[in-house]
Design an enzyme around this catalytic site. Structure first.
Site, PDB file in Angstrom:
ATOM      1  N   HIS A   1       0.797  -1.182  -0.047  1.00  0.00           N
ATOM      2  CA  HIS A   1      -0.028   0.184   0.049  1.00  0.00           C
ATOM      3  C   HIS A   1       0.971   1.434   0.043  1.00  0.00           C
ATOM      4  O   HIS A   1       0.348   2.569  -0.357  1.00  0.00           O
ATOM      5  CB  HIS A   1      -1.000   0.090   1.223  1.00  0.00           C
ATOM      6  CG  HIS A   1      -0.507   0.302   2.608  1.00  0.00           C
ATOM      7  ND1 HIS A   1      -0.060  -0.710   3.496  1.00  0.00           N
ATOM      8  CD2 HIS A   1       0.011   1.631   3.035  1.00  0.00           C
ATOM      9  CE1 HIS A   1       0.445   0.113   4.762  1.00  0.00           C
ATOM     10  NE2 HIS A   1       0.426   1.342   4.343  1.00  0.00           N
TER      11      HIS A   1
ATOM     12  N   ASP B   1       0.086  -7.504   1.400  1.00  0.00           N
ATOM     13  CA  ASP B   1       0.512  -6.007   1.438  1.00  0.00           C
ATOM     14  C   ASP B   1       2.009  -6.048   1.686  1.00  0.00           C
ATOM     15  O   ASP B   1       2.739  -5.362   2.348  1.00  0.00           O
ATOM     16  CB  ASP B   1       0.003  -5.300   2.674  1.00  0.00           C
ATOM     17  CG  ASP B   1      -0.051  -3.970   2.926  1.00  0.00           C
ATOM     18  OD1 ASP B   1       0.339  -3.326   1.809  1.00  0.00           O
ATOM     19  OD2 ASP B   1       0.269  -3.353   3.765  1.00  0.00           O
TER      20      ASP B   1
ATOM     21  N   SER C   1       4.843   2.640   7.961  1.00  0.00           N
ATOM     22  CA  SER C   1       4.363   1.180   7.230  1.00  0.00           C
ATOM     23  C   SER C   1       5.550   0.484   6.226  1.00  0.00           C
ATOM     24  O   SER C   1       6.245   1.550   5.632  1.00  0.00           O
ATOM     25  CB  SER C   1       3.118   1.605   6.256  1.00  0.00           C
ATOM     26  OG  SER C   1       1.858   1.895   7.198  1.00  0.00           O
TER      27      SER C   1
END
Length: 471
Positions: free
Chosen positions: A110, A140, A213
């Site tokens: 993402h 992901d 992230s």
């Protein structure tokens, strides 16, 4: 002789020293060496994406400027093309880490999704343009490549050896603050999230915020045991619940991307639910366990192997299935084409089914049902049902049978959770082919005993525990 006050003071000092030594012995970890040795292998990832944005409305709606006219030239010079939307850049920041000296970089999918340009910045402020070698949205995970050699790398650990309560540390760029280190403990293992059923997440209380992230999660040995991926938050900030992708899942994705350029997963083709205490009793289980099959997808590996709605999957390919959330990641990581033993509970007897795992399709939709004619009432269950048409069966994924629930009054059906609009296709492990059969099976139900009933509701299939009270 030592004065009483002096002795008391010495006792306090000694107690403090012993407590401090004890705390130090038990050890709050010192992360300084870990950060110093591994920070260089962590990178900042910034992306740039062009997004279309409507231009300011300079002309009345529906009116266009003819190309090549003086007005067209005027608007283009001062305002751009008045007849087309303008694009504007969108920037985002995330984290990642170096997998190999020759430029392989790991991050979250993402973080780089739909990016037109990806810049990787290293600890010495060097910036390199990255190429996306492959990504997997379901897990992901994304694998990037930069043109470089001799890069500092991180050592990978084994996420299968993790224990709840052990210390972990994250390094990343929360809110763009590069190389921020935060620490905490593992809160839980094997967490399943609604949108990511193929990843058994590591849950931690490490402070993770936007920008973390894709960054690494370390154990105390300085080994990467996960990639920080998600936070649970009501307002977008850290609330003590963070999730990381286990490194063994990550490396499985990496190996597939390198080998074939994409990620494939095993597929069984069943819709499942948890086994409650009441359902466990009705299926002959000593305790709630396993994944209860509420629907078998047509033309799926499960249908070909002979699975039925009402089977409880207890073990898949030698691995125990404690809850329904355990099954998807186990099946997903099973090699496509492998013949696998599956232990199930069927009609209160354990048995083993062999199934050949196939590749997970892109889409796996389940539809719902609607009404049909001619009503019949079962006073014992306090329920009114009707037959289901052929078209409605097709929409619900039923080959035949089933009854549509028109009305539910106070009684066993209502207490079980059955609602008007549900389609019932199985009662007490009997496939329901007609309203008449439903009434006969309902009449034969034993009072004081929980039995399973399979319903189809709003695109989902679910077993409920039905119990008729003793009079």
């Amino acid at each position: 002789m030592i004065h009483t006050k002096t002795w008391s003071l010495m006792s306090v000092i000694l107690a403090w020293f012993l407590l401090s030594a004890s705390a130090h012995a038990r050890g709050l970890p010192d992360f300084t060496d870990l950060v110093e040795k591994n920070a260089d292998g962590v990178v900042n990832i910034s992306t740039k994406t062009q997004r279309d944005a409507p231009s300011q409305q300079m002309l009345p709606p529906g009116m266009e400027v003819p190309e090549g006219t003086p007005f067209d030239d005027f608007f283009r010079r001062f305002f751009g093309n008045p007849n087309q939307p303008r694009s504007r850049p969108h920037n985002s920041v995330g984290s990642g880490f170096v997998l190999s000296e020759d430029g392989y970089i790991l991050t979250n999918y993402h973080v780089i999704r739909n990016a037109d340009e990806i810049i990787v910045r290293f600890s010495d402020r060097t910036e390199l343009v990255a190429e996306v070698l492959g990504g997997d949205e379901r897990s992901d995970v994304a694998l990037l490549k930069v043109e470089a050699t001799g890069l500092p790398t991180l050592q990978l650990g084994d996420s299968n050896d993790l224990k709840v309560g052990e210390w972990v540390l994250a390094i990343g760029s929360p809110f763009g603050f590069d190389y921020s280190a935060t620490a905490g403990i593992i809160s839980a293992l094997g967490r399943s999230l609604p949108s990511d059923s193929y990843v058994p997440f590591i849950q931690t209380d490490v402070a993770i915020n936007p920008g973390n992230s894709g960054g690494p999660l370390f154990n105390l040995d300085g080994e990467v045991i996960g990639i920080n991926s998600q936070i649970y938050s009501r307002h977008g900030g850290f609330m003590g619940v963070s999730f990381a992708i286990p490194i063994d899942v990550v490396m499985n994705v990496v190996e597939q991307i390198k080998a074939q350029g994409y990620v494939s997963r095993g597929w069984l083709g069943v819709v499942i639910q948890d086994v409650t205490r009441e359902l466990a009793e009705s299926f002959g289980l000593s305790r709630p366990q396993g994944a209860l099959v509420s629907r078998v997808i047509p033309d799926s590996p499960a249908e070909k192997a002979g699975f039925r709605a009402g089977d409880v999957i207890l073990e898949f390919d030698g691995r125990n299935v404690v809850t329904s959330s355990d099954l998807p990641p186990i099946v997903g990581r099973t090699a496509v084409g492998k013949e696998t033993n599956v232990q199930i509970m069927r009609e209160q007897k354990r048995q083993t089914i062999k199934v050949v795992v196939e590749e997970l399709p892109d889409e796996d939709q389940v539809a719902l049902s609607r009404v049909g004619p001619q009503r019949s009432t079962d006073n014992r269950l306090a329920i009114e049902v009707i037959e289901v048409s052929y078209e409605q069966r097709q929409e619900a994924g039923l080959d035949s049978g089933g009854v549509y629930v028109m009305k539910v009054e106070t009684g066993p059906a209502l207490r079980a959770g059955i609602r008007p609009g549900d389609v019932i296709s199985n009662l007490n492990n009997v496939q329901i082919e007609s309203v008449q059969q439903f009434l006969e099976v309902a009449k034969s139900l034993e009072a004081g005993k929980s039995v399973p009933v399979l319903i189809h509701r709003e695109g989902n299939s679910q077993f409920l525990a039905l119990r008729i009270d003793e009079e």
